[in-house]
Design a protein around this motif. Sequence first.
Motif, PDB file in Angstrom:
ATOM      1  N   GLU A   1      74.024  41.427  38.536  1.00  0.00           N
ATOM      2  CA  GLU A   1      74.398  41.982  39.844  1.00  0.00           C
ATOM      3  C   GLU A   1      73.472  43.103  40.296  1.00  0.00           C
ATOM      4  N   ALA A   2      72.458  43.416  39.493  1.00  0.00           N
ATOM      5  CA  ALA A   2      71.616  44.583  39.807  1.00  0.00           C
ATOM      6  C   ALA A   2      70.894  44.431  41.134  1.00  0.00           C
ATOM      7  N   ALA A   3      70.299  43.267  41.376  1.00  0.00           N
ATOM      8  CA  ALA A   3      69.534  43.081  42.610  1.00  0.00           C
ATOM      9  C   ALA A   3      70.425  43.208  43.837  1.00  0.00           C
ATOM     10  N   ALA A   4      71.628  42.641  43.775  1.00  0.00           N
ATOM     11  CA  ALA A   4      72.546  42.743  44.908  1.00  0.00           C
ATOM     12  C   ALA A   4      72.973  44.191  45.140  1.00  0.00           C
ATOM     13  N   ALA A   5      73.153  44.938  44.054  1.00  0.00           N
ATOM     14  CA  ALA A   5      73.529  46.343  44.196  1.00  0.00           C
ATOM     15  C   ALA A   5      72.425  47.137  44.888  1.00  0.00           C
ATOM     16  N   ILE A   6      71.182  46.862  44.512  1.00  0.00           N
ATOM     17  CA  ILE A   6      70.055  47.550  45.158  1.00  0.00           C
ATOM     18  C   ILE A   6      69.926  47.117  46.618  1.00  0.00           C
ATOM     19  N   ALA A   7      70.140  45.821  46.886  1.00  0.00           N
ATOM     20  CA  ALA A   7      70.043  45.323  48.266  1.00  0.00           C
ATOM     21  C   ALA A   7      71.099  45.941  49.163  1.00  0.00           C
ATOM     22  N   GLY A   8      72.240  46.288  48.586  1.00  0.00           N
ATOM     23  CA  GLY A   8      73.292  46.911  49.376  1.00  0.00           C
ATOM     24  C   GLY A   8      73.288  48.415  49.319  1.00  0.00           C
ATOM     25  N   TRP A   9      72.231  49.025  48.771  1.00  0.00           N
ATOM     26  CA  TRP A   9      72.166  50.479  48.624  1.00  0.00           C
ATOM     27  C   TRP A   9      72.391  51.154  49.975  1.00  0.00           C
ATOM     28  N   PRO A  10      73.393  52.013  50.084  1.00  0.00           N
ATOM     29  CA  PRO A  10      73.795  52.527  51.401  1.00  0.00           C
ATOM     30  C   PRO A  10      72.751  53.377  52.102  1.00  0.00           C
ATOM     31  N   ASP A  11      71.836  53.978  51.371  1.00  0.00           N
ATOM     32  CA  ASP A  11      70.846  54.844  52.004  1.00  0.00           C
ATOM     33  C   ASP A  11      69.640  54.091  52.547  1.00  0.00           C
ATOM     34  N   ALA A  12      69.600  52.774  52.384  1.00  0.00           N
ATOM     35  CA  ALA A  12      68.454  51.988  52.850  1.00  0.00           C
ATOM     36  C   ALA A  12      68.601  51.637  54.331  1.00  0.00           C
TER      37      ALA A  12
END
Length: 428
Positions: A113-124
Amino acid sequence: MSAQSFSFPLSEGPGASGAPRRVALIGSTGSIGTQGLDVIAKAPGRFTAVALSGGSNLELLARQAVATRAEAVGSAAGTTAQLAAALDAACATASVPRSGAGAYRPELFTGPEAAAAIAGWPDADVVLNGITGSIGLAPTLAALDAGHLLALANKESLIVGGALVKDAAAPGQIVPVDSEHSALAQALRSGGEREVARLIVTASGGPFRGRARAELATVTPEQALAHPTWDMGRVVTTNSATMVNKALEVIEAHLLFDIPLERIEPVVHPQSIVHSMVEFVDGSIMAQASPPDMRLPIALGIGWPHRVPGAASAVDFTQAAQWTFEPLDEDTFGAIRLAKQAAAASPTHMAVYNAANEEAVEAFHDRRIGFLDIVDAVAAVVEDYDAAAVTGGELSVEAVLAAEAWARRHARARWSGPSRDRGNGHNA
């Protein structure tokens, strides 16, 4: 998403002025990711990397994280302890503290799930999805769900997700990064949706342009990786040699721009200077041309709709050059015709096509099958697929995963047994 989404000037956005646009990179240690970080580093006033997700190269990922001071770092490979240890080593080399004042302590994500977590990073603000394969579907959907602009180099997620991805995206939320689709998006700004006659997707022809089918029976993995123009990963380079990559790009163009498949045509352009063209109803053709350098579409993707000065070099017209075009030999390279048939068959047939191809490419490089067997195996798996039996005919993330799992099992069964050196024959 439609041709109309790309055919008119868009409003000012982050990165054009004021604060830099904040970028999350999926696949930061791969070809697209490393070039994306290069674009970001050369335009610090326009972009900043806030989150990174990489693969098994934890050492490189850690160095990238320390260099960018990314707020979040993720990896599908290794444990949290291993990623933390890699960051410790990278910080020590760069004389960056990991504790105390000025310490660098990003949030860490590991596992599937790491990639999805980074893709959903709120500060992006924007997500550059640069990984290869259908594993990019989850981060693509996560980025869209978070409301981020998605700079999409992972064509497979759109192709296997189809309507799932399109329905999740707001108008203009997906910007293509593949050089061909970036070219189409740029050219489509020259006219309205109803003025588009057809899309012309260019192909370099790969390392085997001009060869007859019989000549390809003895192709080795090493020869398939000798692309004349682009420096890409193993899967994409092999797909370029079989024309599967171009087949996927034709389907991607159909999904991105809502142009019927019969109005999307490939053409071979060995020099890879004209990246694609749009023909309008009055006979005018708009082409986007630049030397082959992925930094240009990457920069435009993460900065859309604004161009980044100096992103890449322009064509040098002080030097004599020839640009040639020729029709694609679809009898020798049948991947495009097969993809169009699969896309028309059911919402999950392209997931089967893509998964079977990924398995066949691995088998080819493992020398279990020959070069010609790659597309032949994909054709056989697609032909045997019964969408109603496997998924009930529905389209959902679960249906896509079920279709892929079925395709991988079915493909592997074709070459099950001990590995042998079969790279010089036609064996599927």
